[in-house]
Write a protein that holds these residues in place. Sequence first.
Motif, PDB file in Angstrom:
ATOM      1  N   ALA A 116       0.633  -1.379   0.054  1.00 25.84           N
ATOM      2  CA  ALA A 116      -0.005   0.091  -0.092  1.00 25.84           C
ATOM      3  C   ALA A 116       0.855   1.154  -0.034  1.00 25.84           C
ATOM      4  O   ALA A 116       1.687   1.422   0.727  1.00 25.84           O
ATOM      5  N   ALA A 117       0.488   2.150  -1.027  1.00 29.40           N
ATOM      6  CA  ALA A 117       1.357   3.391  -0.971  1.00 29.40           C
ATOM      7  C   ALA A 117       1.287   4.259   0.083  1.00 29.40           C
ATOM      8  O   ALA A 117       2.180   5.083   0.459  1.00 29.40           O
ATOM      9  N   ASP A 118       0.103   4.334   0.650  1.00 28.34           N
ATOM     10  CA  ASP A 118      -0.052   5.216   1.593  1.00 28.34           C
ATOM     11  C   ASP A 118       0.616   5.077   3.248  1.00 28.34           C
ATOM     12  O   ASP A 118       0.853   5.460   4.174  1.00 28.34           O
ATOM     13  N   LEU A 119       1.393   3.646   3.184  1.00 27.20           N
ATOM     14  CA  LEU A 119       2.215   3.336   4.183  1.00 27.20           C
ATOM     15  C   LEU A 119       3.252   4.283   4.200  1.00 27.20           C
ATOM     16  O   LEU A 119       4.023   4.373   5.324  1.00 27.20           O
ATOM     17  N   ALA A 120       3.722   5.107   3.321  1.00 28.80           N
ATOM     18  CA  ALA A 120       4.722   5.856   3.253  1.00 28.80           C
ATOM     19  C   ALA A 120       4.536   7.362   3.989  1.00 28.80           C
ATOM     20  O   ALA A 120       5.427   7.721   4.978  1.00 28.80           O
ATOM     21  N   GLU A 121       3.155   7.492   4.421  1.00 23.91           N
ATOM     22  CA  GLU A 121       2.647   8.527   5.333  1.00 23.91           C
ATOM     23  C   GLU A 121       3.309   8.160   6.886  1.00 23.91           C
ATOM     24  O   GLU A 121       3.190   9.031   7.630  1.00 23.91           O
ATOM     25  N   ALA A 122       3.338   6.989   7.039  1.00 28.25           N
ATOM     26  CA  ALA A 122       3.671   6.579   8.441  1.00 28.25           C
ATOM     27  C   ALA A 122       5.001   7.188   8.969  1.00 28.25           C
ATOM     28  O   ALA A 122       5.377   7.466   9.805  1.00 28.25           O
ATOM     29  N   ALA A 123       5.809   7.657   7.821  1.00 29.65           N
ATOM     30  CA  ALA A 123       7.211   8.209   8.083  1.00 29.65           C
ATOM     31  C   ALA A 123       7.042   9.333   9.096  1.00 29.65           C
ATOM     32  O   ALA A 123       8.199   9.933   9.623  1.00 29.65           O
ATOM     33  N   THR A 124       6.081  10.194   8.739  1.00 24.43           N
ATOM     34  CA  THR A 124       5.948  11.367   9.587  1.00 24.43           C
ATOM     35  C   THR A 124       4.865  11.309  10.706  1.00 24.43           C
ATOM     36  O   THR A 124       4.374  12.473  11.193  1.00 24.43           O
ATOM     37  N   SER A 125       4.503  10.127  10.994  1.00 25.28           N
ATOM     38  CA  SER A 125       3.397   9.953  11.879  1.00 25.28           C
ATOM     39  C   SER A 125       3.770   9.067  13.302  1.00 25.28           C
ATOM     40  O   SER A 125       4.704   8.350  13.063  1.00 25.28           O
ATOM     41  N   ASP A 126       3.303   9.335  14.383  1.00 22.07           N
ATOM     42  CA  ASP A 126       3.474   8.661  15.598  1.00 22.07           C
ATOM     43  C   ASP A 126       2.642   7.443  15.791  1.00 22.07           C
ATOM     44  O   ASP A 126       2.788   6.944  16.789  1.00 22.07           O
ATOM     45  N   ALA A 127       2.100   7.418  14.691  1.00 19.23           N
ATOM     46  CA  ALA A 127       0.755   6.261  14.903  1.00 19.23           C
ATOM     47  C   ALA A 127       1.191   4.820  15.337  1.00 19.23           C
ATOM     48  O   ALA A 127       0.372   4.164  16.134  1.00 19.23           O
ATOM     49  N   HIS A 128       2.552   4.416  14.856  1.00 19.67           N
ATOM     50  CA  HIS A 128       2.984   3.129  15.152  1.00 19.67           C
ATOM     51  C   HIS A 128       4.211   3.292  15.971  1.00 19.67           C
ATOM     52  O   HIS A 128       4.809   2.163  16.052  1.00 19.67           O
ATOM     53  N   ASP A 129       4.256   4.409  16.819  1.00 16.19           N
ATOM     54  CA  ASP A 129       5.612   4.385  17.492  1.00 16.19           C
ATOM     55  C   ASP A 129       5.451   3.453  18.780  1.00 16.19           C
ATOM     56  O   ASP A 129       6.652   3.161  19.228  1.00 16.19           O
ATOM     57  N   GLU A 130       4.406   3.003  19.194  1.00 13.61           N
ATOM     58  CA  GLU A 130       4.305   2.288  20.234  1.00 13.61           C
ATOM     59  C   GLU A 130       4.596   0.794  19.917  1.00 13.61           C
ATOM     60  O   GLU A 130       5.559   0.139  20.639  1.00 13.61           O
ATOM     61  N   ALA A 131       4.206   0.232  18.679  1.00 14.61           N
ATOM     62  CA  ALA A 131       4.848  -0.715  18.228  1.00 14.61           C
ATOM     63  C   ALA A 131       6.223  -0.912  17.931  1.00 14.61           C
ATOM     64  O   ALA A 131       6.958  -1.769  18.025  1.00 14.61           O
ATOM     65  N   LEU A 132       6.754   0.305  17.516  1.00 17.55           N
ATOM     66  CA  LEU A 132       8.457   0.653  17.293  1.00 17.55           C
ATOM     67  C   LEU A 132       8.935   0.370  18.481  1.00 17.55           C
ATOM     68  O   LEU A 132      10.031  -0.398  18.602  1.00 17.55           O
ATOM     69  N   LEU A 133       8.694   1.134  19.381  1.00 24.56           N
ATOM     70  CA  LEU A 133       9.018   1.026  20.701  1.00 24.56           C
ATOM     71  C   LEU A 133       9.220  -0.472  21.327  1.00 24.56           C
ATOM     72  O   LEU A 133      10.390  -0.884  22.058  1.00 24.56           O
ATOM     73  N   ALA A 134       8.062  -1.079  21.205  1.00 25.75           N
ATOM     74  CA  ALA A 134       8.258  -2.504  21.733  1.00 25.75           C
ATOM     75  C   ALA A 134       9.183  -3.500  21.015  1.00 25.75           C
ATOM     76  O   ALA A 134       9.653  -4.102  21.427  1.00 25.75           O
ATOM     77  N   SER A 135       9.008  -3.193  19.608  1.00 25.05           N
ATOM     78  CA  SER A 135      10.148  -4.172  18.880  1.00 25.05           C
ATOM     79  C   SER A 135      11.528  -3.789  19.099  1.00 25.05           C
ATOM     80  O   SER A 135      12.373  -4.711  19.445  1.00 25.05           O
ATOM     81  N   HIS A 136      11.807  -2.393  19.431  1.00 22.03           N
ATOM     82  CA  HIS A 136      13.109  -1.773  19.833  1.00 22.03           C
ATOM     83  C   HIS A 136      13.555  -2.560  21.043  1.00 22.03           C
ATOM     84  O   HIS A 136      14.784  -3.004  21.257  1.00 22.03           O
ATOM     85  N   HIS A 137      12.637  -2.508  22.065  1.00 23.33           N
ATOM     86  CA  HIS A 137      13.058  -3.105  23.319  1.00 23.33           C
ATOM     87  C   HIS A 137      13.313  -4.701  23.242  1.00 23.33           C
ATOM     88  O   HIS A 137      14.039  -5.034  24.110  1.00 23.33           O
ATOM     89  N   ALA A 138      12.308  -4.993  22.508  1.00 23.92           N
ATOM     90  CA  ALA A 138      12.453  -6.763  22.496  1.00 23.92           C
ATOM     91  C   ALA A 138      13.733  -7.235  21.967  1.00 23.92           C
ATOM     92  O   ALA A 138      14.292  -8.037  22.544  1.00 23.92           O
ATOM     93  N   GLY A 139      14.327  -6.152  21.140  1.00 19.97           N
ATOM     94  CA  GLY A 139      15.566  -6.645  20.533  1.00 19.97           C
ATOM     95  C   GLY A 139      16.891  -6.417  21.366  1.00 19.97           C
ATOM     96  O   GLY A 139      17.558  -7.113  21.530  1.00 19.97           O
ATOM     97  N   LEU A 140      16.780  -4.970  21.710  1.00 18.01           N
ATOM     98  CA  LEU A 140      17.946  -4.473  22.647  1.00 18.01           C
ATOM     99  C   LEU A 140      17.973  -4.854  23.962  1.00 18.01           C
ATOM    100  O   LEU A 140      19.106  -4.986  24.668  1.00 18.01           O
ATOM    101  N   ASP A 141      16.917  -5.036  24.864  1.00 17.82           N
ATOM    102  CA  ASP A 141      17.001  -5.045  26.297  1.00 17.82           C
ATOM    103  C   ASP A 141      17.704  -6.510  26.594  1.00 17.82           C
ATOM    104  O   ASP A 141      18.656  -6.244  27.584  1.00 17.82           O
ATOM    105  N   PRO A 142      17.655  -7.540  25.933  1.00  9.45           N
ATOM    106  CA  PRO A 142      18.370  -8.572  26.320  1.00  9.45           C
ATOM    107  C   PRO A 142      19.891  -8.619  25.934  1.00  9.45           C
ATOM    108  O   PRO A 142      20.448  -9.385  26.435  1.00  9.45           O
ATOM    109  N   VAL A 143      20.132  -7.782  24.955  1.00  9.08           N
ATOM    110  CA  VAL A 143      21.584  -7.550  24.676  1.00  9.08           C
ATOM    111  C   VAL A 143      22.260  -6.772  25.627  1.00  9.08           C
ATOM    112  O   VAL A 143      23.377  -7.056  26.235  1.00  9.08           O
TER     113      VAL A 143
END
Length: 203
Positions: A116-143
């Motif tokens: 979907a082309a409209d996914l590009a709009e996510a670049a300037t939106s915080d709509a998915h930041d909670e999911a991003l933060l969760a993924s970020h911590h899932a990967g780095l916290d155990p390291v």
Amino acid sequence: MVCVTVVDMWFDPKCPWAWNASRWLLEVERVRPVEARFHVMSLWLLNKDREHLEDWYRTWLSDTLGPVRVLVAAEQKYGPAVLRDLYTEMGNRIHHDRTPIGPQLYGAALSSLDLAADLAEAATSDAHDEALLASHHAGLDPVGEDLGTPAIHIGQSAFFGPVVTPVPRGEAAGRLFDGMLLMVQTPGFYELKRGNRTSPKVD
């Protein structure tokens, strides 16, 4: 029956060291019974509260949040498997074509996979930041120790690296994986490091 080793890697698409590690993992899949799975982390998130960043690195980080937001938005819409190919499309444009990070890059990468082309709009939106933060911590916290990307998990072992250039190919890629697996499965093993790092040759 061959037992497949699942390897989870967290990446920021702008990081050349993560790019090389991801290309190495894809090469390992060709020569070892390995399944690589990709996840998103953010170097911008990792460094946003650090006070003593060098000016060049702070500038380098300035456009890194948009791509990870687009990737997470795609993952939320299509599922985690989409990250493998979308990362490749973004990474080829960033590291090989030197396409500036922005709407043109997002649009081309999404279009190449019929996403979907409209996914590009996510670049300037915080709509998915909670999911991003969760993924970020899932990967780095155990390291630990805010080590960044590439971050790799194999079973209960989580570590930073490998930092490698150029990308090993064929059996050389498999041997590096074999050695790494032996090290991370050794209780009490923490670090093996070489100084005088050369600049990454992206592949």
